[in-house]
Design a protein around this motif. Structure first.
Motif, PDB file in Angstrom:
ATOM      1  N   ASN A  52      39.595  43.309  39.688  1.00 19.08           N
ATOM      2  CA  ASN A  52      41.224  42.659  38.495  1.00 19.08           C
ATOM      3  C   ASN A  52      42.091  43.005  39.305  1.00 19.08           C
ATOM      4  O   ASN A  52      43.238  42.476  38.744  1.00 19.08           O
ATOM      5  CB  ASN A  52      40.538  42.862  36.871  1.00 19.08           C
ATOM      6  CG  ASN A  52      39.062  43.240  36.596  1.00 19.08           C
ATOM      7  OD1 ASN A  52      38.558  42.139  36.935  1.00 19.08           O
ATOM      8  ND2 ASN A  52      38.758  44.378  35.693  1.00 19.08           N
TER       9      ASN A  52
ATOM     10  N   SER B 201      43.341  40.293  40.910  1.00 19.69           N
ATOM     11  CA  SER B 201      43.259  38.222  40.758  1.00 19.69           C
ATOM     12  C   SER B 201      44.031  38.769  39.005  1.00 19.69           C
ATOM     13  O   SER B 201      43.606  38.259  38.112  1.00 19.69           O
ATOM     14  CB  SER B 201      41.685  38.154  39.963  1.00 19.69           C
ATOM     15  OG  SER B 201      41.467  39.713  39.551  1.00 19.69           O
TER      16      SER B 201
ATOM     17  N   PRO C 254      47.290  37.826  37.749  1.00 19.99           N
ATOM     18  CA  PRO C 254      47.675  36.980  37.381  1.00 19.99           C
ATOM     19  C   PRO C 254      47.167  35.775  37.982  1.00 19.99           C
ATOM     20  O   PRO C 254      47.014  34.954  36.072  1.00 19.99           O
ATOM     21  CB  PRO C 254      48.030  36.181  38.961  1.00 19.99           C
ATOM     22  CG  PRO C 254      48.837  38.023  39.564  1.00 19.99           C
ATOM     23  CD  PRO C 254      47.845  38.679  39.506  1.00 19.99           C
ATOM     24  N   GLU C 255      45.821  35.324  37.859  1.00 21.44           N
ATOM     25  CA  GLU C 255      44.954  34.631  37.782  1.00 21.44           C
ATOM     26  C   GLU C 255      44.769  34.790  36.589  1.00 21.44           C
ATOM     27  O   GLU C 255      43.502  33.734  35.625  1.00 21.44           O
ATOM     28  CB  GLU C 255      43.786  34.275  38.455  1.00 21.44           C
ATOM     29  CG  GLU C 255      42.342  33.282  38.526  1.00 21.44           C
ATOM     30  CD  GLU C 255      41.700  32.827  39.390  1.00 21.44           C
ATOM     31  OE1 GLU C 255      40.743  32.632  39.539  1.00 21.44           O
ATOM     32  OE2 GLU C 255      41.304  33.710  40.482  1.00 21.44           O
ATOM     33  N   ILE C 256      43.332  36.103  36.028  1.00 24.08           N
ATOM     34  CA  ILE C 256      43.248  36.254  34.550  1.00 24.08           C
ATOM     35  C   ILE C 256      44.314  36.247  33.486  1.00 24.08           C
ATOM     36  O   ILE C 256      43.920  36.042  32.998  1.00 24.08           O
ATOM     37  CB  ILE C 256      42.615  37.744  34.516  1.00 24.08           C
ATOM     38  CG1 ILE C 256      41.638  37.865  36.057  1.00 24.08           C
ATOM     39  CG2 ILE C 256      41.608  38.496  33.302  1.00 24.08           C
ATOM     40  CD1 ILE C 256      41.050  39.402  36.234  1.00 24.08           C
TER      41      ILE C 256
ATOM     42  N   ARG D 291      46.743  33.789  33.745  1.00 22.77           N
ATOM     43  CA  ARG D 291      46.677  32.325  33.464  1.00 22.77           C
ATOM     44  C   ARG D 291      45.748  31.927  32.598  1.00 22.77           C
ATOM     45  O   ARG D 291      45.666  30.778  31.284  1.00 22.77           O
ATOM     46  CB  ARG D 291      46.640  31.543  34.891  1.00 22.77           C
ATOM     47  CG  ARG D 291      47.613  31.477  35.700  1.00 22.77           C
ATOM     48  CD  ARG D 291      47.896  30.810  36.053  1.00 22.77           C
ATOM     49  NE  ARG D 291      47.380  30.631  37.515  1.00 22.77           N
ATOM     50  CZ  ARG D 291      47.375  31.842  38.509  1.00 22.77           C
ATOM     51  NH1 ARG D 291      48.655  32.398  38.831  1.00 22.77           N
ATOM     52  NH2 ARG D 291      46.536  31.655  38.938  1.00 22.77           N
ATOM     53  N   GLU D 292      44.308  32.416  33.267  1.00 19.17           N
ATOM     54  CA  GLU D 292      42.923  32.163  32.449  1.00 19.17           C
ATOM     55  C   GLU D 292      42.879  32.428  30.799  1.00 19.17           C
ATOM     56  O   GLU D 292      42.458  32.199  29.855  1.00 19.17           O
ATOM     57  CB  GLU D 292      42.220  32.968  33.033  1.00 19.17           C
ATOM     58  CG  GLU D 292      41.602  31.900  34.121  1.00 19.17           C
ATOM     59  CD  GLU D 292      40.135  32.666  35.017  1.00 19.17           C
ATOM     60  OE1 GLU D 292      40.625  33.159  34.916  1.00 19.17           O
ATOM     61  OE2 GLU D 292      39.900  32.288  35.891  1.00 19.17           O
TER      62      GLU D 292
ATOM     63  N   ASP E 181      45.633  29.633  28.963  1.00 18.90           N
ATOM     64  CA  ASP E 181      44.801  29.078  28.541  1.00 18.90           C
ATOM     65  C   ASP E 181      43.608  29.031  27.300  1.00 18.90           C
ATOM     66  O   ASP E 181      43.401  28.333  26.735  1.00 18.90           O
ATOM     67  CB  ASP E 181      44.217  28.419  29.926  1.00 18.90           C
ATOM     68  CG  ASP E 181      45.160  27.605  30.526  1.00 18.90           C
ATOM     69  OD1 ASP E 181      45.773  28.320  30.259  1.00 18.90           O
ATOM     70  OD2 ASP E 181      44.818  28.118  31.963  1.00 18.90           O
TER      71      ASP E 181
ATOM     72  N   LYS F 171      38.773  38.611  28.667  1.00 22.22           N
ATOM     73  CA  LYS F 171      39.598  38.819  29.722  1.00 22.22           C
ATOM     74  C   LYS F 171      40.814  39.728  29.493  1.00 22.22           C
ATOM     75  O   LYS F 171      40.514  40.813  30.377  1.00 22.22           O
ATOM     76  CB  LYS F 171      39.063  38.042  30.025  1.00 22.22           C
ATOM     77  CG  LYS F 171      38.732  36.938  30.746  1.00 22.22           C
ATOM     78  CD  LYS F 171      39.536  35.236  31.253  1.00 22.22           C
ATOM     79  CE  LYS F 171      38.407  34.513  31.670  1.00 22.22           C
ATOM     80  NZ  LYS F 171      37.534  35.373  32.866  1.00 22.22           N
TER      81      LYS F 171
END
Length: 745
Positions: free
Chosen positions: A118, A121, A123-125, A127-128, A131, A144
């Motif tokens: 975590n 990741s 930044p990725e989480i 963004r997800e 969204d 999340k």
């Protein structure tokens, strides 16, 4: 011990003395001795048993004290050993400090390893999650977000454990997870939007509302867990507790308030019925919303939320605030009625909170008042003040309008029975009726106050009505040709009095309780008196109109012209009958009273003509001719008024009989019987005065002065017994102002 022995011996001696008071008791000495021996043995046995029991208790206590002493010694030895071991272990604990630090580092590293995925990741989480939030996948987005918060919180907790004063590392972690806070706020906005539209959402997409509630429940559990850890460790992550459940109810409360306030679509300037429309929209919205909450929303919330009860409380409070705001405005009378009717009746009726579909969850008896009793009293006071002014104005305007009708050149309208009338009573009592119906919608007490107000103002109004009717008569007398329909409108005024009476009785019967009727009886009686006075004066003015037309013909009576063949009485009868054709439009009982009064006045005017001594008969022939004419004319009057009084059971005989009785006195041919005839006349009509008799004898023309004097003096000495049914008429007839001596000449 010796003292005790002495007391025992003294007691024994006293008992023995009591037993051996008579010689015959010596035979029972052996029996007494055996009985005392048994008592002594029994006492000794009980004493031995008590002493033995006490000795056993003492023995047991000593044994327990001995055991306790041994236990205390053992504990003392154990504490000495523990103290020795503790002192020996201090150095060992100090030697394990490095191990402790290693364990802490290991725990931090373990947490870092566990959250490594975590951490890298984030930044990725983020963004997800963003969204998913935008797509409306709120549950997944929250999952999340929870993972990110969990990783941050674990890292911060381990850092806090290692070095709680190291704010630099704490801030570093906080900054690294900084976007996560924005995600939380964005997700919260989405949740609050759904909550704001919950009453609509629950109908269209209840699963969305359920998802929001589940997210809030998750956050509540996390809040509780974090608060528990804070109590144990002193650490709580930033942003906790979120209190999303509390915020949800605050959002619902604001939404309800906004919904209530937003129902006012119009203002007084744009729509006179703005308040009625506003209150009706509120009623419909609140009822619909509560039905939706009861039937649908309760299924989307956990039972412990008690969502329906809380929404009910919110709506009630919002309504209370709105009603108080409305009550504080400068409302007009009809708006006060609308507001109070809604607050006191509609709100708890079956049209709203008392609706059967809301039961049993809503108990109208447990609902607090929407506005205070003080506010209600102020509104009622203002309403009564405004209503008083309005009624006074309405009555004044109605009377002015009616007065304008009085001078019209067309006859007034007639009711279904053909009686003349104006619209005044209908207008007045329609106004009263409307205000009473409105007051009845609010409360019984207000209805009674309005009824009392109406009757009070009616009392004042009738006084003005009486004054205006009098002015109407006076204006007519200035010019009898104007107004053209004076007689017809005066008849309408008289008839209005009867209509007013009937309307007052009807109004009281409909709206007044029996127990309160006595309190208003004096007011009612006063109105009846005024109305009867108006009608009486109206009838009198109409008769004045008749007799003004009859005056030239009345002046012909008892003159030379009359004696030689005048048609005066024929004209009088025709004129009276013609007027009474119009008077047929007068309602009973006023017409009956008017007929009686007309009959009385005609007879009285006829008698007045006799008493004016316009003629003095010269001989018996003239007296006979005049008397017969008088009898004939009396019959004409009798016939006329019998015809006019048909169906009214009026006695038309008695008044005309007076004329006949006078004619008999004039007709008498034997002067010696004159005293007897006059005394008979006086006995029938005891209000005849001396001047009446003198005038009558003067008209005969054959009575000397001495005869007149003798007859009058003799009659004065006699006593008469009047008929109890006789209504005096002569007392109203004046003889020309000549002294009695002159009349006797």
């Amino acid at each position: 011990m010796e003292e005790t022995d002495r007391e025992a011996v003294a007691t024994a001696v006293q008992r023995v003395a009591g037993m051996l008071q008579r010689p015959d008791q010596l035979d029972k000495v052996e029996q007494y001795r055996r009985r005392e021996a048994r008592k002594k043995a029994s006492v000794e046995a009980r004493l031995k048993a008590a002493i033995q029991s006490q000795l056993d208790g003492v023995r047991t206590g000593l044994s327990q004290l001995h055991n306790a002493l041994n236990d205390v010694k053992d504990i003392q030895r154990s504490l000495i050993d523990v103290n020795k071991d503790w002192r020996q272990s201090i150095n060992t604990i100090e030697n394990l400090k490095d191990v402790k630090d290693a364990v802490v580092q290991h725990s931090q590293l373990a947490a870092a390893v566990e959250n490594l995925k975590n951490i890298f990741s984030v930044p990725e989480i983020v963004r997800e999650t963003q969204d998913l939030t935008e797509q409306g996948e709120l549950l997944q987005a929250h999952r999340k977000l929870m993972d990110l918060e969990c990783s941050r919180d674990d890292l911060m907790y381990e850092q806090y454990r290692m070095d709680s004063k190291n704010t630099h590392d704490m801030n570093l972690i906080h900054i690294y997870f900084g976007d996560m806070q924005k995600l939380s706020e964005e997700l919260a906005k989405q949740l609050w939007m759904v909550v704001q539209r919950s009453l609509v959402t629950v109908r269209r997409d209840p699963t969305l509302l359920v998802s929001v509630v589940r997210i809030i429940e998750r956050e509540e559990k996390i809040d509780r867990r974090m608060l528990d850890r804070k109590k144990q460790t002193g650490f709580i992550p930033p942003g906790r507790p979120k209190k999303w459940k509390e915020k949800m109810f605050n959002i619902l409360d604001r939404t309800v308030t906004t919904r209530i306030e937003g129902t006012q679509a119009d203002t007084r300037e744009s729509d006179k019925m703005w308040l009625v429309r506003h209150l009706e929209i509120i009623r419909k919205y609140v009822l619909d919303d509560l039905l939706v909450a009861k039937n649908l929303m309760v299924q989307c919330f956990p039972p412990h939320y008690d969502i329906f009860k809380k929404l009910l409380s919110m709506y009630h409070q919002a309504l209370s605030t709105r009603m108080q705001d409305l009550a504080s405005e400068d409302l007009e009378a009809n708006e006060i009625v609308s507001l109070l009717t809604w607050v006191l009746n509609t709100y708890k009726s079956t049209e709203m909170m008392g609706n059967s579909e809301l039961a049993p969850e809503v108990d109208v008896n447990s609902l607090n008042p929407l506005i205070s009793q003080n506010a209600v009293d102020q509104l009622l006071s203002k309403y009564m003040s405004t209503l008083t002014s309005n009624i006074i104005g309405w009555l004044r305007k109605a009377l002015e309008t009616d007065k304008k009708d009085w001078i019209k050149e067309t006859e007034p309208e007639a009711d279904q029975d053909g009686y003349y009338q104006t619209t005044l009573p209908a207008i007045v009592f329609q106004m009263f009726e409307q205000n009473l119906q409105v007051a009845a919608q609010i409360s019984e007490d207000l209805k009674m106050k309005v009824l009392l107000l109406c009757l009070q103002q009616m009392n004042s109004f009738l006084t003005r009505y009486k004054e205006e009717a009098q002015l109407y008569k006076e204006e007519h007398l200035k010019n009898r040709q104007h107004p053209q329909c004076y007689v017809q409108y005066m008849i309408a005024v008289i008839n209005n009095c009867q209509t007013f009476k009937e309307s007052i009785i009807s109004l009281k019967r409909k709206y007044l309780k029996n127990e309160m009727e006595e309190g208003m009886s004096s007011s009612h009686a006063n109105m009846d008196v005024i109305l009867d006075t108006i009608a009486k004066e109206g009838c009198s003015s109409l008769l004045d109109e008749v007799f003004m037309d009859l005056e030239p013909h009345l002046n012909e009576l008892m003159t030379k012209k009359w004696l030689t063949g005048s048609n005066a009485v024929d004209t009088i009868c025709v004129t009276v009958e013609d007027y009474f054709n119009d008077f047929a439009r007068i309602k009973k009982p006023y017409k009956k009273k008017m007929t009686v009064e007309a009959h009385r006045r005609v007879v009285m005017e006829y008698i007045k003509a006799i008493m004016l001594k316009r003629i003095s008969f010269k001989n018996a022939e003239e007296r006979k001719e005049g008397a017969e004419r008088m009898i004939k004319e009396a019959d004409q009057f009798r016939f006329l008024f019998k015809k006019l009084a048909a169906g009214s059971e009026e006695d038309t005989e008695g008044l005309c009989d007076i004329i006949v009785a006078i004619a008999e006195v004039i007709k008498l041919t034997d002067p010696s019987l004159l005293y007897l005839e006059v005394s008979t006349l006086v006995s029938k009509y005891p209000d005849i005065r001396d001047d009446h008799i003198a005038a009558l004898l003067t008209v005969r023309g054959d009575a000397s002065r001495d005869m007149k004097q003798t007859i009058i003096e003799t009659l004065d000495q006699g006593s008469s017994q009047p008929n109890p049914n006789y209504v005096p008429i002569f007392k109203e007839i004046t003889v020309p102002t000549l002294s009695v001596p002159k009349l006797l000449k």
